[in-house]
Design a protein around this motif. Sequence first.
Motif, PDB file in Angstrom:
ATOM      1  N   THR A  10       0.813  -1.216   0.000  1.00  0.00           N
ATOM      2  CA  THR A  10       0.000   0.000   0.000  1.00  0.00           C
ATOM      3  C   THR A  10       0.846   1.266   0.000  1.00  0.00           C
ATOM      4  O   THR A  10       0.313   2.364  -0.153  1.00  0.00           O
ATOM      5  CB  THR A  10      -0.932   0.034   1.221  1.00  0.00           C
ATOM      6  N   GLU A  11       2.157   1.118   0.191  1.00  0.00           N
ATOM      7  CA  GLU A  11       3.056   2.262   0.168  1.00  0.00           C
ATOM      8  C   GLU A  11       4.456   1.813  -0.223  1.00  0.00           C
ATOM      9  O   GLU A  11       4.798   0.629  -0.130  1.00  0.00           O
ATOM     10  CB  GLU A  11       3.091   2.962   1.524  1.00  0.00           C
ATOM     11  N   SER A  93       2.447   6.798  -0.505  1.00  0.00           N
ATOM     12  CA  SER A  93       1.363   5.840  -0.731  1.00  0.00           C
ATOM     13  C   SER A  93       1.415   5.309  -2.162  1.00  0.00           C
ATOM     14  O   SER A  93       2.015   5.916  -3.054  1.00  0.00           O
ATOM     15  CB  SER A  93       0.009   6.497  -0.466  1.00  0.00           C
ATOM     16  N   LEU A  94       0.772   4.179  -2.375  1.00  0.00           N
ATOM     17  CA  LEU A  94       0.752   3.566  -3.703  1.00  0.00           C
ATOM     18  C   LEU A  94       0.172   4.514  -4.735  1.00  0.00           C
ATOM     19  O   LEU A  94       0.753   4.726  -5.805  1.00  0.00           O
ATOM     20  CB  LEU A  94      -0.065   2.267  -3.654  1.00  0.00           C
ATOM     21  N   TRP A  95      -0.966   5.125  -4.406  1.00  0.00           N
ATOM     22  CA  TRP A  95      -1.604   6.026  -5.374  1.00  0.00           C
ATOM     23  C   TRP A  95      -0.891   7.369  -5.448  1.00  0.00           C
ATOM     24  O   TRP A  95      -0.922   8.035  -6.487  1.00  0.00           O
ATOM     25  CB  TRP A  95      -3.085   6.202  -5.026  1.00  0.00           C
ATOM     26  N   GLY A  96      -0.242   7.760  -4.372  1.00  0.00           N
ATOM     27  CA  GLY A  96       0.599   8.949  -4.450  1.00  0.00           C
ATOM     28  C   GLY A  96       1.765   8.725  -5.385  1.00  0.00           C
ATOM     29  O   GLY A  96       2.168   9.626  -6.139  1.00  0.00           O
ATOM     30  N   CYS A  97       2.315   7.528  -5.339  1.00  0.00           N
ATOM     31  CA  CYS A  97       3.405   7.155  -6.234  1.00  0.00           C
ATOM     32  C   CYS A  97       2.936   7.156  -7.690  1.00  0.00           C
ATOM     33  O   CYS A  97       3.624   7.657  -8.579  1.00  0.00           O
ATOM     34  CB  CYS A  97       3.939   5.778  -5.840  1.00  0.00           C
ATOM     35  N   MET A  98       1.752   6.582  -7.932  1.00  0.00           N
ATOM     36  CA  MET A  98       1.201   6.547  -9.290  1.00  0.00           C
ATOM     37  C   MET A  98       0.940   7.959  -9.808  1.00  0.00           C
ATOM     38  O   MET A  98       1.200   8.274 -10.974  1.00  0.00           O
ATOM     39  CB  MET A  98      -0.094   5.727  -9.311  1.00  0.00           C
ATOM     40  N   ALA A  99       0.412   8.824  -8.935  1.00  0.00           N
ATOM     41  CA  ALA A  99       0.136  10.205  -9.342  1.00  0.00           C
ATOM     42  C   ALA A  99       1.426  10.939  -9.682  1.00  0.00           C
ATOM     43  O   ALA A  99       1.487  11.708 -10.654  1.00  0.00           O
ATOM     44  CB  ALA A  99      -0.610  10.937  -8.227  1.00  0.00           C
ATOM     45  N   ILE A 164      -0.853   0.922 -13.528  1.00  0.00           N
ATOM     46  CA  ILE A 164      -1.768   0.972 -12.378  1.00  0.00           C
ATOM     47  C   ILE A 164      -2.456  -0.364 -12.132  1.00  0.00           C
ATOM     48  O   ILE A 164      -3.033  -0.575 -11.060  1.00  0.00           O
ATOM     49  CB  ILE A 164      -2.834   2.072 -12.564  1.00  0.00           C
ATOM     50  N   THR A 165      -2.406  -1.272 -13.101  1.00  0.00           N
ATOM     51  CA  THR A 165      -3.037  -2.580 -12.915  1.00  0.00           C
ATOM     52  C   THR A 165      -2.070  -3.625 -12.373  1.00  0.00           C
ATOM     53  O   THR A 165      -2.476  -4.764 -12.108  1.00  0.00           O
ATOM     54  CB  THR A 165      -3.599  -3.080 -14.260  1.00  0.00           C
ATOM     55  N   CYS A 179       9.169   8.405  -7.161  1.00  0.00           N
ATOM     56  CA  CYS A 179       8.718   7.217  -7.876  1.00  0.00           C
ATOM     57  C   CYS A 179       9.012   7.372  -9.362  1.00  0.00           C
ATOM     58  O   CYS A 179       8.686   8.404  -9.966  1.00  0.00           O
ATOM     59  CB  CYS A 179       7.217   7.015  -7.671  1.00  0.00           C
TER      60      CYS A 179
END
Length: 312
Positions: A10-11, A93-99, A164-165, A179
């Motif tokens: 998750t991070e 965070s995972l989505w922070g990294c993706m962003a 993202i998948t 990231c």
Amino acid sequence: MDMMNSSMVTEFVLLGLTNTWELQIFFFFIFSLTYAAIVAGNLIVVIITFDSLLYSTPMYFLLGNLSFLDMSVSTITTPKMVTDFLRENKTISLWGCMAQMFFLHLLGGSEMTLLIVMAVDRYIAICKPLHYTSIMNRQVLMGSVLLSWAVGFVHTMSQMLFNITLPFCGPNIVDNIFCDLPRILKLACTETFILELLVIADSGLLSFICFIFLLISYTVILVTIQRRSSGGLSKALSTLSAHIIVVTLFFGPIIFIYASPFRGFSVDKFLSVFYSIITPLLNPIIYTLRNQEMKAAISRLRTKHILRINWY
């Protein structure tokens, strides 16, 4: 299924530049001042491009957009890196990294396209001066900027839709200051060979082709300049040299990282610092200190500010 979900990452942990506390404090002050200089320098350039004497000039309109992109790239990476110097738990965070990856490639792809537009602008200005104002009109400029953003969007979506998948269920240590796709792909708990080739083709090959195209464009311009008389061409040479410096500083580290991104060299993190922090810092310096019109605009801006203060 619950056990599988509980083991998903998750991070991520960003290792940063160093683990030495003394160096982290030193880097905190250095990069804090650097980021402040980046924002101030590029913001001044953006404001100056709206100067009444410069606003209608295509080169300065494009320069203002370049400074906005540089400032945005640095904002995505530097504040997080600076605050991590004072934190023991350097996580994202995972989505922070993706962003972060999404916006980095969005802005990076846009800047690559914009640099090509700036090279075309200089080619027309120097090689076809009589047709310059009719070719580089306001509609063409606005269309070029919108095109650069569109290219950046396609560039980032072509990679992030697959990224993202990906499942992340193993190590979550990223040996970098932010990231980045090559590092994140290596942490996925699935086969990513095809995606690695996609990154090389999309980011590495694209940046290399753009760099070669720009070098060819500037070579043609230099040949054209050499064939003409030296009178009145010193300004063109000065402007052109600034463009070449910007192109080299921007594309050099990117090509090195993305053209062969899965070597595992630790030097990549320092190159990341270079194109995300050093280049945005140098761009406004290169363009303002080497350009008389920019200096004059800064002087007019300072005079207006002083007059406004005296008025109140």
